[in-house]
Motif scaffolding. Structure first.
Motif, PDB file in Angstrom:
ATOM      1  N   GLN A 248       0.866  -1.181   0.000  1.00  0.00           N
ATOM      2  CA  GLN A 248       0.000   0.000   0.000  1.00  0.00           C
ATOM      3  C   GLN A 248       0.906   1.236   0.000  1.00  0.00           C
ATOM      4  O   GLN A 248       1.409   1.650   1.035  1.00  0.00           O
ATOM      5  CB  GLN A 248      -0.919  -0.002   1.228  1.00  0.00           C
ATOM      6  CG  GLN A 248      -1.818   1.222   1.329  1.00  0.00           C
ATOM      7  CD  GLN A 248      -2.740   1.160   2.530  1.00  0.00           C
ATOM      8  OE1 GLN A 248      -3.516   0.215   2.683  1.00  0.00           O
ATOM      9  NE2 GLN A 248      -2.657   2.156   3.409  1.00  0.00           N
ATOM     10  N   THR A 252      -1.726   8.790  -4.461  1.00  0.00           N
ATOM     11  CA  THR A 252      -3.108   9.000  -4.898  1.00  0.00           C
ATOM     12  C   THR A 252      -3.193  10.157  -5.889  1.00  0.00           C
ATOM     13  O   THR A 252      -2.227  10.876  -6.125  1.00  0.00           O
ATOM     14  CB  THR A 252      -4.006   9.293  -3.686  1.00  0.00           C
ATOM     15  OG1 THR A 252      -3.575  10.511  -3.070  1.00  0.00           O
ATOM     16  CG2 THR A 252      -3.933   8.161  -2.663  1.00  0.00           C
ATOM     17  N   VAL A 296      -2.850   0.407 -10.124  1.00  0.00           N
ATOM     18  CA  VAL A 296      -1.540   0.890  -9.674  1.00  0.00           C
ATOM     19  C   VAL A 296      -0.649   1.206 -10.884  1.00  0.00           C
ATOM     20  O   VAL A 296       0.195   2.112 -10.834  1.00  0.00           O
ATOM     21  CB  VAL A 296      -0.888  -0.157  -8.751  1.00  0.00           C
ATOM     22  CG1 VAL A 296      -0.572  -1.436  -9.515  1.00  0.00           C
ATOM     23  CG2 VAL A 296       0.369   0.394  -8.097  1.00  0.00           C
ATOM     24  N   ASN A 441      -9.219   0.857  -4.900  1.00  0.00           N
ATOM     25  CA  ASN A 441      -8.673   2.212  -4.822  1.00  0.00           C
ATOM     26  C   ASN A 441      -9.731   3.092  -4.149  1.00  0.00           C
ATOM     27  O   ASN A 441     -10.680   3.525  -4.776  1.00  0.00           O
ATOM     28  CB  ASN A 441      -8.331   2.741  -6.217  1.00  0.00           C
ATOM     29  CG  ASN A 441      -7.757   4.152  -6.167  1.00  0.00           C
ATOM     30  OD1 ASN A 441      -7.572   4.729  -5.101  1.00  0.00           O
ATOM     31  ND2 ASN A 441      -7.466   4.713  -7.330  1.00  0.00           N
ATOM     32  N   ASN A 474      -4.832   1.241  -2.664  1.00  0.00           N
ATOM     33  CA  ASN A 474      -3.810   2.269  -2.890  1.00  0.00           C
ATOM     34  C   ASN A 474      -3.472   3.033  -1.619  1.00  0.00           C
ATOM     35  O   ASN A 474      -2.312   3.326  -1.349  1.00  0.00           O
ATOM     36  CB  ASN A 474      -4.300   3.268  -3.952  1.00  0.00           C
ATOM     37  CG  ASN A 474      -4.441   2.642  -5.316  1.00  0.00           C
ATOM     38  OD1 ASN A 474      -5.221   1.714  -5.490  1.00  0.00           O
ATOM     39  ND2 ASN A 474      -3.705   3.142  -6.295  1.00  0.00           N
TER      40      ASN A 474
END
Length: 555
Positions: A248, A252, A296, A441, A474
């Protein structure tokens, strides 16, 4: 008292009841164990209001008022999130939420109308209360199934904070828990009314039946939960446990970063961060599988759109070849100009080459990810430039992965929004999945209750299927979830972290939700129609028989 004063008093009573139920719902909506018992009385203030309404218009008003208050209290974070995504004025986002609220919580309106109708038409007798109670609960659950919601929330989710009571979800899902919650609230109200109206002695006698049903619900739920909890704990599989690496990175808002840095530098930063966090895991543990979150890799994999994209594709493949650890990650998949949100698996094959397979997301979030072809147009795109272009995948699928040492693993892949659909996950479980892997996400909702609520939905999918789950996001909350819905370990919201989790491999435990899918909703809808129409149809048939002339003897 004037007519205006009477109406004002009735309106004040209605608003007070709505406020009481909304406040109690907000408490158990926090999903904290200390508030879980509030579920059993949360609807009582509103039910008191429904007992006093005198017209169908008041019933509709009571339903609309609760839908507006409930939505504002539990999803008040949503307008700000939409504003952040679409750049629309906050006032417009709030207005949109209020306009949608009666449709998203339409079950409040149908429940109020049916309850009003039954109170007027049901003949007094020992079974009148149970007919009204059961029919109303069935209508509530059936409406929730017939009118899907953006967030798929239901009252039964309030029982998640009880590790025993939530186990009943493997029978009928969260909507089954909602059904018993509605029955329990009606029983509490009936017992209270009996005590107030008839005094301690006679009231206690009249309250005995609803209190007995309430006790049966509570004790039965706790007993069943203890049984299933013990069965899961004692289940042992011959297969060794899996060690899964979870990353993680908490990177963002790719679009904003791309505008500031350029897309190439953003992808470079994302991949380098994930390589570094993954290497830290590989140095400390021997991993069977490495998982990165949804999108990602924010471009197509395997069908590059540029030379730089081809270099990045080769780099990811090279990383898998060097580490000899299979990788599952979120990316885009392209086929004949149709682009999909996908989970891509890349792993070392037996002959030294890499194997590759993809899962395409089917349940896309309306507008932001997918626009139905019936309303898609240049006019819409021009006015809502943030709408998505992805296409829907083929539906529930399992993904077979070739791990090291020749072992094959079958997973139930989910991408973000798909984790809120019980029937979808149950279908994947029926196809032989050994555990669930969810890529998500939730960065647009970071800092709000949404990541916690999304995690709760994911936990219910593990309870319903009795499959462990690895959830990778995320920005949080990434977690390992047990088959009992317990979050065993997690990386919190809005934090960077990685963890190696040991996924217990348990034998398949049968559940009604896997065998029958999302059955409670349609079943409740059919039964509610039967209970609503059955008595009147039967009465009409008796009337016709009574009016028809009797045949003469021997005729």
């Amino acid at each position: 008292m004037s007519t205006g004063a009477v109406r004002a008093r009735r309106l004040a009573s209605l608003l007070l009841g709505v406020a009481g139920t909304t406040a109690l719902a907000w408490l158990f909506g926090s999903l904290e164990p200390r508030w879980v018992s509030v579920v059993w009385v949360s609807l009582v203030p509103w039910l008191l209001v429904l007992n006093r309404i005198s017209s169908w218009r008041e019933a509709v008003l009571a339903g609309v008022a609760l839908s507006l208050a409930f939505t504002s209290a539990l999803f008040g974070w949503f307008p700000a999130a939409i504003q952040s995504y679409s750049q629309a004025p906050l006032a417009v986002c709030w207005l949109a939420l209020w306009v949608l609220a009666p449709f998203m919580e339409f079950q409040f309106i149908t429940f109020a109308l049916v309850r009003y109708h039954l109170q007027r038409t049901t003949q007094a007798g020992p079974w009148a209360f149970w007919r009204i109670t059961l029919t109303g609960a069935l209508v509530y659950v059936g409406t929730e199934w017939l009118c899907p919601k953006l967030f798929a929330e239901t009252l039964g989710h309030g029982l998640y904070a009880s590790e025993l009571l939530r186990q009943g979800a493997d029978i009928a899902g969260a909507h089954g828990l909602t059904f018993v919650v509605l029955i329990a609230n009606e029983c509490v109200l009936a017992a209270g009314k009996a005590l107030v109206a008839h005094g301690p002695r006679e009231g206690s006698r009249r309250a005995l039946a609803p209190l007995a049903v309430l006790a049966a619900i509570l004790l039965g739920g706790l007993g069943y939960g203890q049984l299933r909890y013990q069965q899961v704990a004692e289940a042992k599989a011959s297969r060794p446990d899996l060690v899964v690496g979870v990353v993680q990175a908490n990177i963002t808002k790719y679009e904003k970063l791309a505008a500031e840095m350029g897309m190439y530098d953003v992808v470079r930063m994302i991949l380098d961060t994930h390589y570094r966090l993954s290497d830290e895991l590989l140095q400390n543990r021997k991993l069977d599988l490495l998982v990165w979150p949804e999108t990602v890799y924010p471009t197509t994999f395997g069908t590059p759109k540029s030379e730089a994209g081809a270099e990045f594709d080769a780099e990811i493949s090279g990383y898998v070849s060097r580490s000899q650890v299979p990788l599952l990650f979120g990316t885009y998949d392209l086929e004949q100009e149709r682009e999909y949100n996908a989970a891509m698996f890349v792993g070392p094959g037996r002959d030294g080459t890499l194997t590759r397979s993809a899962y395409r997301k089917t349940m896309l979030f309306p507008l932001t990810e997918w626009v139905p072809e019936a309303i898609d147009s240049p006019w819409l795109r021009e006015r809502l430039p943030w709408t998505g272009y992805w296409k829907r995948g083929p539906g529930p699928q399992t993904l077979s992965m070739q791990l090291r040492e020749g072992r094959t693993l079958t997973i139930a892949p989910l991408i973000c929004y798909e984790s809120i659909f019980p029937g979808y996950v149950a279908e994947e479980a029926r196809r032989g999945a050994e555990f669930i892997v969810t890529l998500s996400n939730d960065s647009w909702f970071s800092g709000t209750p949404a990541p916690k609520l999304h995690l709760m939905h994911a936990a219910f999918r593990s309870i319903e299927t009795r499959l462990p789950q690895v959830r990778v996001t995320n920005s949080g909350i990434s977690a390992l979830i047990s088959p009992t819905g317990e979050v065993l370990t997690a990386v919190p919201d809005d934090q960077r972290g990685s963890m190696a989790v040991t996924v217990p491999q348990t034998p398949h435990l049968s559940t009604l939700m896997v065998a029958w899918g999302d059955w409670p909703g349609p079943t409740a809808l059919v039964l509610s129609v039967v209970l609503l129409l059955g008595p009147s149809l039967l009465a009409r048939r008796k009337e016709r028989q009574a009016e028809s002339p009797h045949p003469l003897p021997g005729a």
